[in-house]
Design an enzyme around this catalytic site. Structure first.
Site, mmCIF file in Angstrom:
data_model
loop_
_atom_site.group_PDB
_atom_site.id
_atom_site.type_symbol
_atom_site.label_atom_id
_atom_site.label_comp_id
_atom_site.label_asym_id
_atom_site.label_seq_id
_atom_site.Cartn_x
_atom_site.Cartn_y
_atom_site.Cartn_z
ATOM 1 N N LYS A 62 34.193 33.259 30.630
ATOM 2 C CA LYS A 62 34.792 32.844 31.902
ATOM 3 C C LYS A 62 35.619 33.981 32.492
ATOM 4 O O LYS A 62 35.906 34.974 31.821
ATOM 5 C CB LYS A 62 35.651 31.608 31.694
ATOM 6 C CG LYS A 62 36.778 31.767 30.700
ATOM 7 C CD LYS A 62 37.481 30.448 30.461
ATOM 8 C CE LYS A 62 38.616 30.619 29.443
ATOM 9 N NZ LYS A 62 39.342 29.349 29.216
ATOM 10 N N ARG B 10 45.730 18.268 28.328
ATOM 11 C CA ARG B 10 45.083 18.780 29.537
ATOM 12 C C ARG B 10 43.959 17.867 30.007
ATOM 13 O O ARG B 10 43.982 17.391 31.139
ATOM 14 C CB ARG B 10 44.570 20.205 29.280
ATOM 15 C CG ARG B 10 44.069 20.907 30.510
ATOM 16 C CD ARG B 10 43.981 22.404 30.297
ATOM 17 N NE ARG B 10 43.010 22.781 29.262
ATOM 18 C CZ ARG B 10 42.827 24.043 28.861
ATOM 19 N NH1 ARG B 10 43.568 25.017 29.399
ATOM 20 N NH2 ARG B 10 41.943 24.337 27.926
ATOM 21 N N TYR C 77 59.015 54.156 45.378
ATOM 22 C CA TYR C 77 59.641 53.218 46.311
ATOM 23 C C TYR C 77 61.019 52.767 45.825
ATOM 24 O O TYR C 77 61.245 52.574 44.622
ATOM 25 C CB TYR C 77 58.749 51.981 46.475
ATOM 26 C CG TYR C 77 57.513 52.222 47.318
ATOM 27 C CD1 TYR C 77 57.611 52.572 48.662
ATOM 28 C CD2 TYR C 77 56.242 52.086 46.769
ATOM 29 C CE1 TYR C 77 56.486 52.775 49.435
ATOM 30 C CE2 TYR C 77 55.096 52.291 47.534
ATOM 31 C CZ TYR C 77 55.226 52.639 48.868
ATOM 32 O OH TYR C 77 54.107 52.839 49.630
ATOM 33 N N MET D 34 50.809 50.418 44.707
ATOM 34 C CA MET D 34 49.502 49.752 44.702
ATOM 35 C C MET D 34 48.395 50.646 44.153
ATOM 36 O O MET D 34 47.553 50.193 43.372
ATOM 37 C CB MET D 34 49.135 49.293 46.114
ATOM 38 C CG MET D 34 47.808 48.560 46.192
ATOM 39 S SD MET D 34 47.394 48.009 47.865
ATOM 40 C CE MET D 34 48.633 46.754 48.155
#
Length: 379
Positions: free
Chosen positions: A41, A140, A271, A319
């Site tokens: 998955k 769950r 930054y 980023m």
């Protein structure tokens, strides 16, 4: 028209498929006669489900588990429907018609879902294999102890359903013979035996995922005959039990240096000026940032490897780029020099778990956060 041939990405996830197959064989030896369902998955935990599905097929998986319909259909296409593909957890109403039409193995977590699958199977004139979920302590999905017997007996009478499997899930299986986990195993056995005595049997019974495989030996013994092999296949969990069965780390994340500069004492880096250099420093800007899966939480505290040397991260990770101090690194460091984000470089090594600890998370999160521009390279 674009030209230039194949364009390589700046950030690469290297996946060693030979190590994956060796790890699969080691797990198979550990679980004995149990069959293995390969859980692929979330794009095979970020490693590329289309290719890893073929590796699972080659390694000897008996079936493949995914999270939803979209993943299931893509996996069927990738492996040319050579193995059963099973949706784990839940199927939604919108997914149901296509799931039935494409012969997927479906989960059932209650009467309403069973009835809906039966109706759709009858409408399409299909027989649908289903695995029923017992909630032995995860909280769950599924039937709770004491509330399951009559409803499952009723489901067994529904048209066009093949009750192929019965399964549950551990929330805390990473400690050998943990008391709550052992209680879950006993509860499953009791519930399965009661159903079997009433004439309802299941070809597959499973409760163990990766931690169960590694740490809970009874979960791969009768009545269990299937295990769900997930993240531990990659040899990156660093559970002590991995050493027992000799799992090998099959993953390495790399990038390159984009620039190297000498910056003076007192200069701020990144930054928000979160760091001021305390001395003249050689600073490399590497071509990876948080969009590539480098956790922002490692700002001013993580490290990378360059020329076999540990180089601390300076300032806030951005980023696309990250600055690191290479003042003490040996050899020539220049534009294009390789950088290891996690994996081995010479005698040094960074485990994925180090990144997970820095982010106060777990390894699954680090892998699933790898951005789409990270190139998956299979070696």
């Amino acid at each position: 028209m674009l030209s230039g041939g194949n364009i390589s990405s700046r950030v690469k996830l290297e996946i060693d498929t030979a190590k994956l197959i060796a790890n699969f064989q080691a797990v198979q030896k550990r679980v004995g006669d149990c069959r293995i369902l390969s859980v692929l998955k979330a794009n095979a935990y970020g490693t590329g489900a289309d290719v890893i599905g073929k590796v699972a097929l080659k390694a000897g998986a008996s079936r493949i588990g995914v999270a939803d319909l979209k993943e299931a259909l893509a996996m069927q296409k990738a492996i040319d429907s050579a193995l059963p593909v099973q949706i784990l957890g839940v199927v939604t109403p919108d997914e149901l018609p296509a799931a039935v039409a494409n012969d997927l193995v479906l989960p059932v977590n209650g009467p309403a879902m069973a009835q809906a699958i039966s109706r759709e199977a009858v409408r399409q004139q299909k027989q649908v294999r289903v695995h029923l979920i017992l909630d032995t302590g995860m909280g769950r999905f599924g039937w709770l102890a004491g509330n399951y017997f009559e409803e499952i007996c009723s489901i067994a009478r529904l048209d066009n359903l093949i009750l192929e499997g019965l399964y549950s899930h551990f929330p805390c299986a990473g400690v050998p013979r943990e008391a709550g986990t052992m209680a879950q195993i006993d509860m499953f056995k009791q519930q399965y035996c009661r159903l079997k005595e009433s004439g309802i049997d299941f070809a597959y019974r499973h409760i163990a995922a990766s931690d169960g495989i590694l740490c809970q030996r009874p979960s791969s013994q009768e009545p269990f005959n299937l295990v769900r092999l997930g993240l531990c296949w990659y040899g990156v969990c660093r559970n002590p039990a991995e050493e027992d069965i000799k799992l090998q780390n099959s993953l390495r994340l790399t990038t390159v240096v984009g620039a190297v500069r000498e910056l003076p004492k007192g200069f701020t880096v990144g930054y928000n000026r979160t760091v001021k250099l305390q001395k003249n420093s050689c600073v490399a800007t590497i071509c990876a940032g948080y969009a590539d899966g480098l956790p922002l939480a490692l700002s001013n505290q993580g490290r990378v490897l360059i020329n076999g040397c540990s180089c601390p991260i300076l300032g806030r990770i951005s980023m696309d780029y990250t600055m690191v101090d290479v003042s003490n690194a040996p050899g020539v460091i220049q534009w294009g020099t390789p950088v290891t984000l996690w994996g081995s470089d010479g005698d040094e090594k960074i485990e994925i778990s180090e990144y997970a600890q820095g982010k106060n998370t777990h390894i699954h999160d680090i892998l699933c956060a790898l951005g789409s521009r990270v190139e998956r390279v299979y070696i």
